[in-house]
Design a protein around this motif. Structure first.
Motif, PDB file in Angstrom:
ATOM      1  N   LEU A  88       0.835  -1.202   0.000  1.00  0.00           N
ATOM      2  CA  LEU A  88       0.000   0.000   0.000  1.00  0.00           C
ATOM      3  C   LEU A  88       0.866   1.246   0.000  1.00  0.00           C
ATOM      4  CD1 LEU A  88      -2.679  -1.069   2.649  1.00  0.00           C
ATOM      5  CD2 LEU A  88      -2.796  -1.314   0.146  1.00  0.00           C
ATOM      6  N   GLU A  89       1.902   1.243   0.817  1.00  0.00           N
ATOM      7  CA  GLU A  89       2.816   2.386   0.875  1.00  0.00           C
ATOM      8  C   GLU A  89       3.591   2.528  -0.433  1.00  0.00           C
ATOM      9  OE1 GLU A  89       3.541   2.648   5.684  1.00  0.00           O
ATOM     10  OE2 GLU A  89       4.845   1.324   4.509  1.00  0.00           O
ATOM     11  N   ALA A  90       4.003   1.412  -1.001  1.00  0.00           N
ATOM     12  CA  ALA A  90       4.697   1.444  -2.294  1.00  0.00           C
ATOM     13  C   ALA A  90       3.757   1.952  -3.385  1.00  0.00           C
ATOM     14  CB  ALA A  90       5.233   0.057  -2.648  1.00  0.00           C
ATOM     15  N   GLY A  91       2.477   1.618  -3.271  1.00  0.00           N
ATOM     16  CA  GLY A  91       1.488   2.106  -4.233  1.00  0.00           C
ATOM     17  C   GLY A  91       1.351   3.614  -4.194  1.00  0.00           C
ATOM     18  N   LEU A  92       1.294   4.184  -3.003  1.00  0.00           N
ATOM     19  CA  LEU A  92       1.215   5.640  -2.881  1.00  0.00           C
ATOM     20  C   LEU A  92       2.473   6.288  -3.439  1.00  0.00           C
ATOM     21  CD1 LEU A  92      -0.002   8.316  -1.998  1.00  0.00           C
ATOM     22  CD2 LEU A  92       0.892   7.864   0.318  1.00  0.00           C
ATOM     23  N   GLU A  93       3.621   5.758  -3.076  1.00  0.00           N
ATOM     24  CA  GLU A  93       4.884   6.300  -3.585  1.00  0.00           C
ATOM     25  C   GLU A  93       4.910   6.258  -5.117  1.00  0.00           C
ATOM     26  OE1 GLU A  93       9.439   4.750  -3.682  1.00  0.00           O
ATOM     27  OE2 GLU A  93       8.455   4.684  -1.726  1.00  0.00           O
ATOM     28  N   HIS A  94       4.442   5.155  -5.674  1.00  0.00           N
ATOM     29  CA  HIS A  94       4.438   5.035  -7.134  1.00  0.00           C
ATOM     30  C   HIS A  94       3.453   6.015  -7.772  1.00  0.00           C
ATOM     31  CE1 HIS A  94       5.196   3.266 -10.997  1.00  0.00           C
ATOM     32  NE2 HIS A  94       3.891   3.183 -11.190  1.00  0.00           N
ATOM     33  N   GLU A  95       2.284   6.168  -7.187  1.00  0.00           N
ATOM     34  CA  GLU A  95       1.313   7.114  -7.749  1.00  0.00           C
ATOM     35  C   GLU A  95       1.859   8.542  -7.707  1.00  0.00           C
ATOM     36  OE1 GLU A  95      -1.112   6.547  -9.626  1.00  0.00           O
ATOM     37  OE2 GLU A  95      -1.453   4.426  -9.208  1.00  0.00           O
ATOM     38  N   GLN A  96       2.566   8.887  -6.646  1.00  0.00           N
ATOM     39  CA  GLN A  96       3.181  10.218  -6.577  1.00  0.00           C
ATOM     40  C   GLN A  96       4.238  10.379  -7.673  1.00  0.00           C
ATOM     41  OE1 GLN A  96       4.248   9.932  -2.424  1.00  0.00           O
ATOM     42  NE2 GLN A  96       2.462  11.140  -1.795  1.00  0.00           N
ATOM     43  N   TYR A  97       4.975   9.331  -7.954  1.00  0.00           N
ATOM     44  CA  TYR A  97       5.953   9.338  -9.046  1.00  0.00           C
ATOM     45  C   TYR A  97       5.251   9.525 -10.394  1.00  0.00           C
ATOM     46  CZ  TYR A  97       9.195   7.385 -12.495  1.00  0.00           C
ATOM     47  OH  TYR A  97       9.961   7.177 -13.601  1.00  0.00           O
ATOM     48  N   VAL A  98       4.168   8.791 -10.614  1.00  0.00           N
ATOM     49  CA  VAL A  98       3.424   8.911 -11.874  1.00  0.00           C
ATOM     50  C   VAL A  98       2.854  10.322 -12.011  1.00  0.00           C
ATOM     51  CG1 VAL A  98       1.438   8.081 -13.218  1.00  0.00           C
ATOM     52  CG2 VAL A  98       2.949   6.443 -12.070  1.00  0.00           C
TER      53      VAL A  98
END
Length: 172
Positions: A88-98
């Motif tokens: 879940l945390e990796a998902g947020l980090e990735h969405e911020q990157y996108v």
């Protein structure tokens, strides 16, 4: 009128990034599936479908504007997880990157006053806001309710109810 080369190239690169997102989210779904959390797996399987939709939107836009997309190799995701919160945390980090990538695309279009591309990217900007909010909400829900078996079961059931809704033609 053909698209500017710099805008075409950055949008083409974004196709690859969207497909990488699909690969990454598939690994999240696989992690949760292996853990028996079918609802979380369902959530991320739908995310996979949405990311592929995003790539298709960009591909279609390039084709409609006289630019032939080039499909590049997609990097292998390298994330491993030791607990249910980490994806879940990796998902947020990735969405911020996108979001930062979409902002870069928008900046390239803005720099040359490519209003047509900016209009397309307006949808992606809005979508990224929704994606970040969803990711933050999932983290918050997990932190509040996911620490007990009953709470985790309830959250998993909630995410199992999510259904895939194809991206509307408004974005295409």
């Amino acid at each position: 009128m053909a698209l500017d080369k710099s805008v075409s190239e950055i949008l083409n690169t974004q196709i690859n990034k969207e497909l990488y997102s699909a690969y990454l989210y598939q690994t999240f779904a696989d992690y949760y599936d292996d853990r028996g959390l079918k609802g979380y797996a369902n959530w991320y399987t739908i995310q996979v479908q949405e990311e592929v939709d995003h790539a298709k939107i960009l591909r279609r836009y390039l084709l409609d504007n006289d630019f032939k997309p080039t499909m590049e190799a997609i990097d292998k995701p390298d994330k491993t997880f030791t607990n249910d919160l980490e994806p879940l945390e990796a998902g947020l980090e990735h969405e911020q990157y996108v979001t930062s990538l979409i902002n870069d695309c928008y900046a390239a279009a803005y720099a040359i006053h490519d209003f047509r591309t900016m209009q397309l990217l307006d949808w992606f900007v809005k979508e990224q806001g929704e994606e970040e909010t969803n990711a933050k909400d999932m983290i918050q829900d997990y932190k509040i309710f996911g620490s007990t078996p009953q709470g985790l079961f309830s959250l998993d059931a909630k995410y199992q109810a999510r259904t895939y809704v194809p991206t509307t033609t408004m974005a295409m």
